[in-house]
Design an enzyme around this catalytic site. Structure first.
Site, short mmCIF file in Angstrom:
data_model
loop_
_atom_site.label_atom_id
_atom_site.label_comp_id
_atom_site.label_asym_id
_atom_site.label_seq_id
_atom_site.Cartn_x
_atom_site.Cartn_y
_atom_site.Cartn_z
N GLY A 161 37.58 46.45 58.24
CA GLY A 161 37.10 45.18 57.67
C GLY A 161 36.70 44.18 58.74
N ARG A 162 37.54 44.03 59.77
CA ARG A 162 37.25 43.00 60.79
C ARG A 162 36.17 43.45 61.76
NH1 ARG A 162 42.27 44.88 60.62
NH2 ARG A 162 43.08 46.10 62.35
N HIS A 171 41.07 16.79 73.06
CA HIS A 171 41.75 15.59 72.58
C HIS A 171 42.89 15.95 71.63
CE1 HIS A 171 38.61 13.05 74.35
NE2 HIS A 171 37.84 14.08 74.06
N LYS A 182 51.32 41.33 50.41
CA LYS A 182 50.45 41.41 49.24
C LYS A 182 51.22 41.96 48.04
CE LYS A 182 46.00 42.48 51.43
NZ LYS A 182 45.00 43.53 51.59
N GLU A 194 45.31 40.74 63.97
CA GLU A 194 45.49 41.78 62.95
C GLU A 194 45.37 43.16 63.59
OE1 GLU A 194 44.43 41.12 58.61
OE2 GLU A 194 42.94 42.62 59.11
N LYS A 243 35.88 45.59 50.94
CA LYS A 243 35.87 47.01 51.28
C LYS A 243 36.64 47.81 50.24
CE LYS A 243 37.37 50.21 54.84
NZ LYS A 243 37.97 50.41 56.15
N GLU A 288 42.43 37.94 45.97
CA GLU A 288 41.73 36.68 46.20
C GLU A 288 40.27 36.80 45.80
OE1 GLU A 288 43.70 38.25 48.25
OE2 GLU A 288 44.92 36.89 49.47
O1 F6P Z 1 43.98 40.67 55.46
C1 F6P Z 1 44.19 42.00 55.14
C2 F6P Z 1 42.93 42.68 54.83
O2 F6P Z 1 43.28 43.97 54.45
C3 F6P Z 1 41.93 42.67 56.00
O3 F6P Z 1 42.13 43.66 56.89
C4 F6P Z 1 40.65 42.77 55.27
O4 F6P Z 1 39.58 42.42 56.09
C5 F6P Z 1 40.89 41.83 54.12
O5 F6P Z 1 42.23 42.08 53.77
C6 F6P Z 1 39.97 41.99 52.96
O6 F6P Z 1 39.98 43.29 52.47
P1 F6P Z 1 38.84 43.82 51.52
O7 F6P Z 1 37.56 43.79 52.28
O8 F6P Z 1 39.25 45.19 51.12
O9 F6P Z 1 38.77 42.88 50.34
#
Ligand code: F6P
Length: 547
Positions: free
Chosen positions: A265-266, A382, A508, A351, A204, A210
């Site tokens: 995002g979620r 289990h 972060k 979150e 987003k 990452e």
């Molecule tokens: O984990 C933190 C977060 O900001 C989430 O809310 C989000 O879904 C994820 O990082 C990834 O963010 P982006 O879609 O901006 O890469």
């Protein structure tokens, strides 16, 4: 005292007055308990009768919801008001799954439906062009694999859906890379041919390290395979709210699909972030998924709290979290294909609700987000179920159970369903010491007395059973939307904003600083962090790498 505080106080007293009533006694005295305490919607059955509550409790919880202004807040969510106050945004994931005959939903005075439909249709068209072979690799070969690079909300929803809908898969293999640990992407790439693979960079913000590190690594992979930058670019697409950043990364604008700042995002799998779902199971199934979610939206928006599935789920969670001091809650899908559901819920719930400030910035007056964890039934029977049955903690459980495994009904399928029902019953009933002794009737009395306490189960352990007639895209959509709205309602009761996530940002920022310092040396942290960094440098030197 205001109406909310009053409703809260009444519930506290009600808990004191009713805490001695055991679930097994409630069932014994109320033959119609299940009839009164379950709801059905389409192919879903929600049974909440195995909870420590009576009609009086439900009425008091509904009073609490009313005092919290739930009706008004649901209206605000649906109509695009800025329910995400700290980011000054609407949260319009429900608009993403509206059917085509709805004409207007506004955010910031602008109808968002035309742009939603345009971007969803573009993504669906691209998925179709991969599926039918009209979009080919740069060397003219048919695309066989699609890799989705994203993390958090840009990963968990799509990955969970792709896995859940495995029986509906078409022919393109869909893979995911979320973690920046090179082992994650390497495990995916080692099986793939760059000529026949398309990568989607889903972020987003288009700033998440990452995701960008993995996307860069894929570019390097193409370089290593002899592709020019331009040739490699043919194998990339992106989904982002920052379409300019995606274009600057080198992705052709015709393959950049937009999402918007008013989608969290979620909550974004319903947007073009769902591209891997479209590729894996096709556009028709993706639309079914959205249609199921929309049916749950309609139910949520229009059903009185006493019979409203997400509202009941939330109020029951609040009842345990705040009045019975539960230690957490667990979600157990009795379905191998739903095994990512707990991870998705983990982010959705924790979150969204892991906040200690209310919407106006003041400290939360009560315990907010619960500890949500889970695993795949029957496997986790289990593993951690021992603690649920005989431990000292209160951990309510959601059993999520498809009745058929995609039309295949054999002994194993029945076994799995039977286990879900049996666990819920065992947790509720428990086993009294007399029952335990009776089971040991053949043993000498001293042995019987010695063993009986170990075989006794306290029972009175609550659960919800959420059954679906089958694990179809439609039912999956309903299930996901139910949990999304449950999360929202909990946020309303606790007066917290479930749509921001400032807590994640701080870690972060620090990671960025420490990352640079690990590479370049000088740092000044607390002694623990310095010690950890020193060990890293020592290990890197031993391994022959530069610190
Ligand atoms: O984990 C933190 C977060 O900001 C989430 O809310 C989000 O879904 C994820 O990082 C990834 O963010 P982006 O879609 O901006 O890469």
């Amino acid at each position: 005292m205001d109406a909310f505080a009053q409703a809260w106080r009444v519930l506290e007293q009600h808990h004191q007055d009713t805490r001695h009533i055991l679930l097994r006694d409630r069932f014994a005295c109320e033959p119609d308990r299940f009839d009164r305490m379950h709801e059905r919607l389409g192919g879903m059955l929600f049974d909440y009768s195995k909870n420590r509550l009576g009609e009086d409790t439900l009425q008091l919880l509904c009073n609490l919801a009313e005092a919290a202004g739930l009706g008004r807040k649901i209206y605000d969510l649906r109509t695009g008001a800025k329910v995400n106050g700290s980011e000054n945004r609407a949260a319009l994931h429900t608009a993403l799954r509206l059917p085509d005959d709805v004409e207007m939903v506004c955010a910031d005075g602008k109808n968002v439906l035309p742009e939603i439909r345009r971007e969803l249709n573009r993504a669906l068209d691209f998925a179709r062009s991969l599926d039918d072979g009209s979009y080919q690799g740069i060397t003219g070969k048919r695309i066989t694999d699609f890799v989705h690079i994203g993390i958090g909300g840009s990963y968990l929803g799509p990955a969970m859906c792709v896995q859940a809908l495995y029986p509906f898969r078409r022919h393109i293999g869909v893979h995911f890379a979320a973690n920046a640990d090179p082992a994650c992407l390497d495990a995916v790439l080692c099986r793939l041919n760059p000529e026949t693979t398309v990568f989607c960079v889903a972020s987003k913000s288009f700033k998440t390290p990452e995701t960008l590190l993995n996307a860069q690594a894929v570019k390097a992979w193409y370089g290593g395979a002899g592709f020019s930058e331009q040739e490699a670019a043919h194998h990339f697409c992106a989904v982002s709210a920052d379409t300019a950043a995606a274009a600057a990364f080198g992705i052709a604008p015709e393959r950049v699909f937009a999402m918007y700042d008013w989608v969290g995002g979620r909550y974004s799998v319903w947007s073009p972030v769902g591209l891997p779902v479209m590729v894996a199971v096709g556009g028709a199934c993706f639309r079914e998924l959205s249609a199921g979610a929309h049916v749950m939206d309609r139910h949520f928006f229009s059903t009185p709290p006493r019979h409203n599935i997400p509202v009941l789920m939330a109020l029951i969670a609040v009842w345990y979290n705040n009045f019975q001091n539960a230690d957490g809650q667990t979600a157990v899908p009795y379905s191998h294909n739903l095994r990512l559901l707990p991870a998705w819920l983990n982010q959705l719930d924790m979150e969204s609700l892991g906040k200690s400030r209310t919407s106006d910035g003041s400290p939360a007056a009560c315990k907010t987000g619960g500890i949500v964890f889970g695993g795949e039934g029957v496997d986790c029977q289990h593993a951690y179920f021992q603690l649920l049955h005989q431990g000292t903690r209160l951990i309510p459980c959601d059993f999520i159970v498809p009745m058929t495994a995609q039309g295949r009904e054999d002994e194993r399928g029945r076994f799995v369903v039977a286990n879900a029902f049996a666990q819920a019953e065992a947790l509720m009933k428990g086993k009294t010491s007399d029952e335990a002794r009776a089971e040991l009737a053949g043993l000498p009395e001293t042995e019987r007395e010695r063993l009986a306490p170990h075989k006794e189960f306290p029972g009175n352990r609550p659960s919800n059973s959420i059954l679906i007639d089958r694990l179809s895209p439609y039912n999956l959509g309903m299930l996901m939307a139910a949990y999304e709205h449950k999360t929202f309602v909990q946020g309303v009761i606790w007066n917290i904003n479930p749509f921001d996530q400032w807590g994640v940002e701080y870690g972060k920022q620090l990671a960025k600083t420490i990352g640079g310092e690990l590479q370049h040396g000088a740092s000044a942290h607390d002694s623990s962090t310095e010690g950890l960094m020193a060990f890293y440098r020592e290990c890197r030197l031993k391994g022959g790498g530069a610190a």
